[in-house]
Design a protein around this motif. Structure first.
Motif, PDB file in Angstrom:
ATOM      1  N   THR A  97       0.782  -1.241   0.000  1.00  0.00           N
ATOM      2  CA  THR A  97       0.000   0.000   0.000  1.00  0.00           C
ATOM      3  C   THR A  97       0.814   1.291   0.000  1.00  0.00           C
ATOM      4  N   GLU A  98       2.076   1.262   0.428  1.00  0.00           N
ATOM      5  CA  GLU A  98       2.784   2.498   0.738  1.00  0.00           C
ATOM      6  C   GLU A  98       2.979   3.436  -0.451  1.00  0.00           C
ATOM      7  N   GLU A  99       3.190   2.903  -1.636  1.00  0.00           N
ATOM      8  CA  GLU A  99       3.524   3.776  -2.752  1.00  0.00           C
ATOM      9  C   GLU A  99       2.357   4.654  -3.204  1.00  0.00           C
ATOM     10  N   LEU A 100       1.146   4.314  -2.785  1.00  0.00           N
ATOM     11  CA  LEU A 100      -0.014   5.113  -3.162  1.00  0.00           C
ATOM     12  C   LEU A 100      -0.231   6.308  -2.242  1.00  0.00           C
ATOM     13  N   ALA A 101       0.484   6.366  -1.121  1.00  0.00           N
ATOM     14  CA  ALA A 101       0.267   7.404  -0.115  1.00  0.00           C
ATOM     15  C   ALA A 101       1.266   8.537  -0.234  1.00  0.00           C
ATOM     16  N   SER A 102       0.756   9.746   0.006  1.00  0.00           N
ATOM     17  CA  SER A 102       1.639  10.902   0.134  1.00  0.00           C
ATOM     18  C   SER A 102       2.263  10.923   1.527  1.00  0.00           C
ATOM     19  N   ASP A 103       1.437  10.674   2.534  1.00  0.00           N
ATOM     20  CA  ASP A 103       1.882  10.670   3.932  1.00  0.00           C
ATOM     21  C   ASP A 103       1.255   9.491   4.662  1.00  0.00           C
ATOM     22  N   ILE A 104       1.999   8.949   5.626  1.00  0.00           N
ATOM     23  CA  ILE A 104       1.518   7.828   6.425  1.00  0.00           C
ATOM     24  C   ILE A 104       1.664   8.175   7.909  1.00  0.00           C
ATOM     25  N   ILE A 105       0.574   8.034   8.644  1.00  0.00           N
ATOM     26  CA  ILE A 105       0.576   8.264  10.089  1.00  0.00           C
ATOM     27  C   ILE A 105       0.344   6.919  10.760  1.00  0.00           C
ATOM     28  N   THR A 106       1.218   6.511  11.648  1.00  0.00           N
ATOM     29  CA  THR A 106       1.070   5.221  12.325  1.00  0.00           C
ATOM     30  C   THR A 106       0.475   5.422  13.712  1.00  0.00           C
ATOM     31  N   VAL A 107      -0.297   4.411  14.148  1.00  0.00           N
ATOM     32  CA  VAL A 107      -0.946   4.468  15.462  1.00  0.00           C
ATOM     33  C   VAL A 107      -0.790   3.127  16.171  1.00  0.00           C
ATOM     34  N   SER A 108      -0.903   3.161  17.484  1.00  0.00           N
ATOM     35  CA  SER A 108      -1.040   1.940  18.280  1.00  0.00           C
ATOM     36  C   SER A 108      -2.524   1.621  18.365  1.00  0.00           C
ATOM     37  N   THR A 109      -2.899   0.361  18.143  1.00  0.00           N
ATOM     38  CA  THR A 109      -4.315  -0.011  18.201  1.00  0.00           C
ATOM     39  C   THR A 109      -4.727  -0.220  19.662  1.00  0.00           C
ATOM     40  N   PRO A 110      -6.036  -0.255  19.947  1.00  0.00           N
ATOM     41  CA  PRO A 110      -6.501  -0.427  21.329  1.00  0.00           C
ATOM     42  C   PRO A 110      -6.096  -1.758  21.965  1.00  0.00           C
ATOM     43  N   GLU A 111      -5.816  -2.775  21.157  1.00  0.00           N
ATOM     44  CA  GLU A 111      -5.420  -4.073  21.710  1.00  0.00           C
ATOM     45  C   GLU A 111      -3.945  -4.019  22.101  1.00  0.00           C
ATOM     46  N   ARG A 112      -3.681  -3.470  23.267  1.00  0.00           N
ATOM     47  CA  ARG A 112      -2.319  -3.103  23.652  1.00  0.00           C
ATOM     48  C   ARG A 112      -1.357  -4.286  23.684  1.00  0.00           C
ATOM     49  N   ASN A 113      -1.859  -5.473  24.019  1.00  0.00           N
ATOM     50  CA  ASN A 113      -0.971  -6.635  24.083  1.00  0.00           C
ATOM     51  C   ASN A 113      -0.683  -7.223  22.706  1.00  0.00           C
ATOM     52  N   ARG A 114      -1.411  -6.780  21.675  1.00  0.00           N
ATOM     53  CA  ARG A 114      -1.223  -7.329  20.333  1.00  0.00           C
ATOM     54  C   ARG A 114      -0.702  -6.310  19.321  1.00  0.00           C
TER      55      ARG A 114
END
Length: 434
Positions: A350-367
């Protein structure tokens, strides 16, 4: 238990994790009087598309006048959405009543040396009891993980077993070869039941045909090549199929055409099994089907889309949809991925289609892969990447990067899409909010 006590009990028992196998669920259901034995099931397995196909078929059956139950997992947008009759979730009162009974049975089991049922197993117990209470004519049942050893496979024989697209996922449990994964999913086949699959890769088709032949299951194949697109927008998709007239779905995403074809063929087989629905009702039911979280538009100007792409094949289909709908648009991602997923494959696809990428931690903290770590992994392929401290910050950053013509897409795990939807809804309600 009250509903609040029930939710606290479930949270407490989540520590039991997940268990692959049928011994515990069989014992639990035996103590509940085996409610599944008085129900008729359509069982759905696959890697991607299960929920969409389930939603389409169940909406059409409801339109056709059948009392239709459906069970799927996990919940994404609201509590209790995984257990529904007539597309309406189970009430808090009914859920608490059934879970109170199941808690008593689970405690009996532990005292007698059995394992305590997992949350997934207890929820299946609630679903089956509820579907019996509601006198459901037919139940659409989605596997949780795999097929053969998934707790939903406690049912004796479905009317119809359906296979959506099968690809690599959960390799640590299902196996690291596509043939192994396919065989595990083919475990929902039971002697003599009707079977249906979308046209799959050759190695998948070989496994499904072999398993179906061994059990005397006639295996039908739905092929998206038989569908011809007439109109495709974010609001609707219109297509013709096998000279049977035109059909319309309100679900966006190019991959939904394949799911619609599979649903139509499933409904044809169900007619043979005693559940006829007229052509007009099929067309009406498909057009009314809603399934949130799959290329769903949350807002416009800029467009904000959430998608459940959480494995390599899902990411591939998401990329195809982005290229189809958004040529020459600025694309901004909010990406959150779980540790047990193919993060490298999802990123590369997917990365080449994006101008910018923002990463997040999901609510499932142990996973979850933590936002900073995920940003480091993305940076191997894409330089314009930032890690957000929270989902709220990620949405704010995305809006700051976007103009009115941009497209923001949140994906990578189902677990944070519900929260993203809430944040975007609140932001849209703020006066003068961008």
């Amino acid at each position: 238990m009250t509903y609040e006590e029930t939710i606290n009990y479930i949270e407490e028992k989540k520590s039991l994790g997940s268990v692959f196998g049928l011994k515990t669920i069989r014992e639990l259901l035996r103590r509940l009087g085996n409610p599944q034995k008085s129900l008729s099931f359509v069982h759905i397995a696959g890697t991607n598309g299960k929920g969409s196909v389930l939603a389409m078929i169940s909406t059409v059956l409801k339109e056709g006048g059948y009392c239709t139950g459906r069970y799927f997992s996990p919940s994404v947008f609201r509590e209790l959405e995984t257990i529904q009759v007539g597309n309406r979730p189970i009430s808090k009162k009914c859920f608490a009543q059934h879970m109170t009974e199941i808690r008593a049975k689970a405690e009996e089991m532990v005292l007698e040396g059995f394992s305590h049922p997992t949350v997934f197993e207890m929820e299946i117990g609630v679903a089956f009891c509820y579907f019996v209470d509601k006198n459901c004519d037919i139940v659409l049942l989605e596997t949780g993980l795999g097929g053969k050893m998934d707790a939903t496979n406690v049912i004796e024989s479905p009317i119809l077993a359906i296979f959506t697209s099968i690809s690599m996922d959960h390799m640590n449990i299902l196996g690291d070869r596509l043939e192994q994964i396919s065989k595990e999913k083919a475990g929902i086949l039971k002697k003599g039941c009707l079977a249906l699959t979308i046209r799959q890769r050759e190695e998948v088709m070989h496994v499904l045909k072999k398993e179906a032949d061994n059990l005397g299951c006639p295996l039908a194949i739905a092929d998206v090549i038989d569908a011809k697109r007439i109109e495709t927008t974010l609001e609707r998709q219109v297509f013709s199929y096998k000279g049977e007239g035109t059909f319309e779905i309100s679900l966006a995403g190019t991959y939904q055409l394949e799911n619609a074809v599979l649903a139509i063929e499933a409904l044809r087989l169900l007619e043979r099994a005693g559940f006829p629905v007229s052509q007009r009702k099929i067309q009406k039911g498909l057009s009314k089907t809603k399934w949130q979280g799959r290329f769903s538009v949350l807002s416009t100007s800029p467009l904000f889309i959430i998608d459940g792409a959480h494995n390599f094949n899902g990411a591939k289909k998401l990329a195809e949809s982005i290229e189809f709908y958004f040529t020459n648009k600025k694309i901004i991602y909010i990406m959150g991925i779980l540790k047990d997923k193919d993060d490298d494959g999802i990123i590369r696809m997917t990365e080449e289609l994006a101008s910018d990428i923002i990463t997040v931690s999901t609510p499932e903290r142990n996973r979850t892969i933590e936002a900073l770590e995920l940003a480091c992994r993305v940076r191997k392929y894409h330089q314009r990447v930032s890690a957000a401290d929270s989902l709220e910050e990620a949405v704010e950053m995305a809006y700051l990067l976007a103009d009115k013509q941009s497209v923001i897409i949140a994906f990578g795990s189902l677990s944070f899409l519900g929260k993203i939807k809430e944040i975007v809804k609140k932001k849209r309600s703020v006066p003068n909010g961008k």
